[in-house]
Motif scaffolding. Structure first.
Motif, PDB file in Angstrom:
ATOM      1  N   ARG A 163       0.845  -1.189   0.000  1.00 41.96           N
ATOM      2  CA  ARG A 163       0.000   0.000   0.000  1.00 41.96           C
ATOM      3  C   ARG A 163       0.886   1.246   0.000  1.00 41.96           C
ATOM      4  NH1 ARG A 163      -5.106  -0.120  -1.380  1.00 41.96           N
ATOM      5  NH2 ARG A 163      -5.725   1.475   0.132  1.00 41.96           N
ATOM      6  N   GLN A 164       0.464   2.254  -0.742  1.00 43.00           N
ATOM      7  CA  GLN A 164       1.125   3.550  -0.744  1.00 43.00           C
ATOM      8  C   GLN A 164       0.060   4.632  -0.665  1.00 43.00           C
ATOM      9  OE1 GLN A 164       3.857   2.430  -4.329  1.00 43.00           O
ATOM     10  NE2 GLN A 164       4.917   4.098  -3.279  1.00 43.00           N
ATOM     11  N   ARG A 165       0.502   5.881  -0.561  1.00 47.17           N
ATOM     12  CA  ARG A 165      -0.488   6.953  -0.517  1.00 47.17           C
ATOM     13  C   ARG A 165       0.102   8.260  -1.027  1.00 47.17           C
ATOM     14  NH1 ARG A 165      -1.407   9.146   5.647  1.00 47.17           N
ATOM     15  NH2 ARG A 165       0.766   9.449   6.222  1.00 47.17           N
ATOM     16  N   TYR A 166      -0.819   9.115  -1.509  1.00 52.84           N
ATOM     17  CA  TYR A 166      -0.488  10.496  -1.803  1.00 52.84           C
ATOM     18  C   TYR A 166      -0.761  11.325  -0.556  1.00 52.84           C
ATOM     19  CZ  TYR A 166      -0.526   9.594  -6.869  1.00 52.84           C
ATOM     20  OH  TYR A 166      -0.265   9.131  -8.120  1.00 52.84           O
ATOM     21  N   VAL A 167       0.007  12.381  -0.377  1.00 52.76           N
ATOM     22  CA  VAL A 167      -0.272  13.326   0.698  1.00 52.76           C
ATOM     23  C   VAL A 167      -0.297  14.737   0.122  1.00 52.76           C
ATOM     24  CG1 VAL A 167       0.703  11.902   2.527  1.00 52.76           C
ATOM     25  CG2 VAL A 167       2.182  13.488   1.302  1.00 52.76           C
ATOM     26  N   GLY A 168      -1.159  15.565   0.709  1.00 53.60           N
ATOM     27  CA  GLY A 168      -1.211  16.963   0.339  1.00 53.60           C
ATOM     28  C   GLY A 168      -0.278  17.758   1.236  1.00 53.60           C
ATOM     29  N   VAL A 169       0.487  18.670   0.649  1.00 54.69           N
ATOM     30  CA  VAL A 169       1.441  19.462   1.425  1.00 54.69           C
ATOM     31  C   VAL A 169       1.469  20.900   0.913  1.00 54.69           C
ATOM     32  CG1 VAL A 169       2.953  17.538   2.052  1.00 54.69           C
ATOM     33  CG2 VAL A 169       3.335  18.755  -0.100  1.00 54.69           C
ATOM     34  N   ALA A 170       1.878  21.775   1.799  1.00 53.57           N
ATOM     35  CA  ALA A 170       2.132  23.172   1.439  1.00 53.57           C
ATOM     36  C   ALA A 170       3.128  23.726   2.443  1.00 53.57           C
ATOM     37  CB  ALA A 170       0.844  23.986   1.448  1.00 53.57           C
ATOM     38  N   HIS A 190      -7.785  27.462  -3.747  1.00 49.38           N
ATOM     39  CA  HIS A 190      -6.354  27.559  -3.464  1.00 49.38           C
ATOM     40  C   HIS A 190      -5.526  27.433  -4.747  1.00 49.38           C
ATOM     41  CE1 HIS A 190      -5.880  27.585   0.973  1.00 49.38           C
ATOM     42  NE2 HIS A 190      -7.117  27.112   0.942  1.00 49.38           N
ATOM     43  N   VAL A 191      -4.277  27.828  -4.639  1.00 47.97           N
ATOM     44  CA  VAL A 191      -3.323  27.663  -5.740  1.00 47.97           C
ATOM     45  C   VAL A 191      -2.810  26.225  -5.705  1.00 47.97           C
ATOM     46  CG1 VAL A 191      -1.151  28.429  -6.755  1.00 47.97           C
ATOM     47  CG2 VAL A 191      -2.637  30.073  -5.570  1.00 47.97           C
ATOM     48  N   GLY A 192      -2.920  25.534  -6.830  1.00 43.89           N
ATOM     49  CA  GLY A 192      -2.476  24.145  -6.905  1.00 43.89           C
ATOM     50  C   GLY A 192      -1.273  23.983  -7.815  1.00 43.89           C
ATOM     51  N   ILE A 193      -0.413  23.060  -7.482  1.00 47.26           N
ATOM     52  CA  ILE A 193       0.715  22.682  -8.345  1.00 47.26           C
ATOM     53  C   ILE A 193       0.314  21.410  -9.055  1.00 47.26           C
ATOM     54  CG2 ILE A 193       3.144  21.977  -8.410  1.00 47.26           C
ATOM     55  CD1 ILE A 193       3.530  23.643  -5.834  1.00 47.26           C
ATOM     56  N   GLY A 194       0.160  21.475 -10.378  1.00 50.18           N
ATOM     57  CA  GLY A 194      -0.400  20.366 -11.143  1.00 50.18           C
ATOM     58  C   GLY A 194       0.640  19.368 -11.613  1.00 50.18           C
ATOM     59  N   HIS A 195       0.187  18.120 -11.770  1.00 52.68           N
ATOM     60  CA  HIS A 195       1.064  17.078 -12.311  1.00 52.68           C
ATOM     61  C   HIS A 195       0.685  16.812 -13.759  1.00 52.68           C
ATOM     62  CE1 HIS A 195       3.740  13.628 -12.329  1.00 52.68           C
ATOM     63  NE2 HIS A 195       2.797  12.987 -13.004  1.00 52.68           N
ATOM     64  N   LEU A 196       1.666  16.945 -14.642  1.00 51.34           N
ATOM     65  CA  LEU A 196       1.469  16.772 -16.077  1.00 51.34           C
ATOM     66  C   LEU A 196       1.987  15.414 -16.521  1.00 51.34           C
ATOM     67  CD1 LEU A 196       0.644  18.150 -18.791  1.00 51.34           C
ATOM     68  CD2 LEU A 196       3.021  18.904 -18.974  1.00 51.34           C
ATOM     69  N   PHE A 197       1.103  14.590 -17.091  1.00 47.68           N
ATOM     70  CA  PHE A 197       1.508  13.291 -17.615  1.00 47.68           C
ATOM     71  C   PHE A 197       2.112  13.448 -19.012  1.00 47.68           C
ATOM     72  CE2 PHE A 197      -1.683  12.026 -14.467  1.00 47.68           C
ATOM     73  CZ  PHE A 197      -0.996  11.014 -13.811  1.00 47.68           C
ATOM     74  N   PRO A 198       2.927  12.475 -19.457  1.00 46.31           N
ATOM     75  CA  PRO A 198       3.511  12.564 -20.805  1.00 46.31           C
ATOM     76  C   PRO A 198       2.464  12.681 -21.913  1.00 46.31           C
ATOM     77  CG  PRO A 198       4.666  10.907 -19.511  1.00 46.31           C
ATOM     78  CD  PRO A 198       3.487  11.344 -18.695  1.00 46.31           C
ATOM     79  N   HIS A 238       4.682  28.314  -3.481  1.00 43.39           N
ATOM     80  CA  HIS A 238       3.919  28.612  -4.694  1.00 43.39           C
ATOM     81  C   HIS A 238       2.634  27.811  -4.835  1.00 43.39           C
ATOM     82  CE1 HIS A 238       6.804  31.405  -6.244  1.00 43.39           C
ATOM     83  NE2 HIS A 238       7.790  30.531  -6.100  1.00 43.39           N
ATOM     84  N   GLY A 239       2.227  27.067  -3.800  1.00 45.06           N
ATOM     85  CA  GLY A 239       0.949  26.384  -3.889  1.00 45.06           C
ATOM     86  C   GLY A 239       0.921  25.075  -3.141  1.00 45.06           C
ATOM     87  N   ILE A 240      -0.236  24.421  -3.251  1.00 43.38           N
ATOM     88  CA  ILE A 240      -0.464  23.129  -2.613  1.00 43.38           C
ATOM     89  C   ILE A 240      -0.102  22.015  -3.600  1.00 43.38           C
ATOM     90  CG2 ILE A 240      -2.257  21.570  -1.734  1.00 43.38           C
ATOM     91  CD1 ILE A 240      -3.680  24.032  -0.618  1.00 43.38           C
ATOM     92  N   LEU A 241       0.529  20.986  -3.082  1.00 45.43           N
ATOM     93  CA  LEU A 241       0.972  19.865  -3.908  1.00 45.43           C
ATOM     94  C   LEU A 241       0.458  18.564  -3.325  1.00 45.43           C
ATOM     95  CD1 LEU A 241       2.836  18.535  -6.094  1.00 45.43           C
ATOM     96  CD2 LEU A 241       4.667  18.615  -4.378  1.00 45.43           C
ATOM     97  N   PHE A 242      -0.016  17.671  -4.188  1.00 38.60           N
ATOM     98  CA  PHE A 242      -0.314  16.296  -3.798  1.00 38.60           C
ATOM     99  C   PHE A 242       0.676  15.393  -4.526  1.00 38.60           C
ATOM    100  CE2 PHE A 242      -4.155  18.224  -2.371  1.00 38.60           C
ATOM    101  CZ  PHE A 242      -4.563  17.435  -1.295  1.00 38.60           C
TER     102      PHE A 242
END
Length: 295
Positions: A163-170, A190-198, A238-242
């Motif tokens: 098992r693994q997990r994502y966490v939200g951080v700022a 809120h300001v979000g930091i996005g994850h871009l897939f290929p 610069h924002g919230i990251l998951f």
């Protein structure tokens, strides 16, 4: 029809796996012309064309793919039989894997190092790709991915944490300036930091608890597929990251990032090594599977 030579069959499989004569020659330390001659002899023996050749690619024809699917397990059986009477049965060969970045950084290193020690006759080739990969087309024996990205017709075995997990951080500075969200719905402001897939797709933030489901599209100035850039931006306020917990754990411990919404856990099954059924008797892969299953 003449009986094909086993060496020619092996050369045929090497070219198919590498996606070309030159790539196969470099990988196995033999000349491209000898591989071309072997494939030509094999095509004459079976009476059909086995590859569609262009200036950019060498791809099996429909007949070539059928032959490849039958030949691969047969050659693996021959290799196993040969190794049973040589080197005390110690398997050899090359295990080529394609893995995502989080696995390459946080899961595979100790496994790969211990496996190389345990099996001195096996070589590892590990490419790192965060997008989806056709392991057959890439010339890989197997790949490692998370469950939702593994085709249903593939065999799959868990590797690493179950098992693994994502966490939200700022950062503390960001939270002091913008406030701390206490419910996922508040993330929309809120300001979000996005994850871009290929593929170009931007990952949504998804939450589920007690039957309540929430999806938020991060809105901010930064979208990237680089976890290093994401984390640096989050630490800079610069924002919230998951992100994967493994990526941000050191920054949390140092107080550079603060965990958010811990009462909305985003847990999921850990990665699995997957491969076509026809690859399961590959000696190097079989040894690797036994190794990761060992207590």
């Amino acid at each position: 029809m003449a009986v094909p030579d086993l060496g020619d069959l092996s050369s045929f499989m090497r070219v198919a796996d590498a996606g070309g004569f030159r790539a196969a020659a470099q990988r196995h330390g033999i000349s491209a012309s000898s591989l071309s001659d072997a494939v030509q002899r094999l095509e004459q023996a079976v009476g059909v064309r086995l590859f569609n050749r262009t200036t950019r690619s060498v791809v099996p024809t429909e007949a070539g793919q059928r032959l490849l699917d039958r030949v691969r397990p047969a050659l693996a059986e021959i290799t196993v039989a040969y190794e049973g009477v040589t080197q005390d049965g110690e398997p050899g060969g090359t295990l080529k894997l394609d893995v995502p970045g989080v696995v390459a950084r946080h899961i595979l290193p100790p496994i790969a190092a211990a496996f190389l020690t345990a099996h001195p006759r096996i070589q590892l080739e590990i490419s790192v790709t965060d997008g989806l990969v056709d392991v057959m087309a890439a010339g890989c024996v197997a790949g490692i991915r998370y469950g939702e990205h593994i085709a249903a017709d593939m065999m799959a075995v868990p590797i690493g944490p179950r098992r693994q997990r994502y966490v939200g951080v700022a950062s503390p500075a960001y939270l002091a300036a913008h406030g701390t969200p206490h419910h996922p719905a508040e993330l929309a402001t809120h300001v979000g930091i996005g994850h871009l897939f290929p593929s170009g797709r931007v990952s949504d933030w998804e939450f589920e608890r007690n039957g309540e489901r929430i999806k938020v599209k991060p809105q901010g100035r930064l979208t990237t597929g680089s976890s290093d850039i994401q984390i640096a931006a989050a630490v800079a306020g610069h924002g919230i990251l998951f992100a994967f917990e493994e990526f941000v754990a050191p920054h949390i411990q140092r107080g550079e990032l603060t965990v958010l919404l811990s009462n909305w856990p985003q847990e999921f099954d850990g990665p699995r090594i997957y491969f076509p059924r026809s690859h399961r008797r590959d000696p190097a892969l079989a040894a690797f599977l036994r190794f990761i299953k060992a207590p």
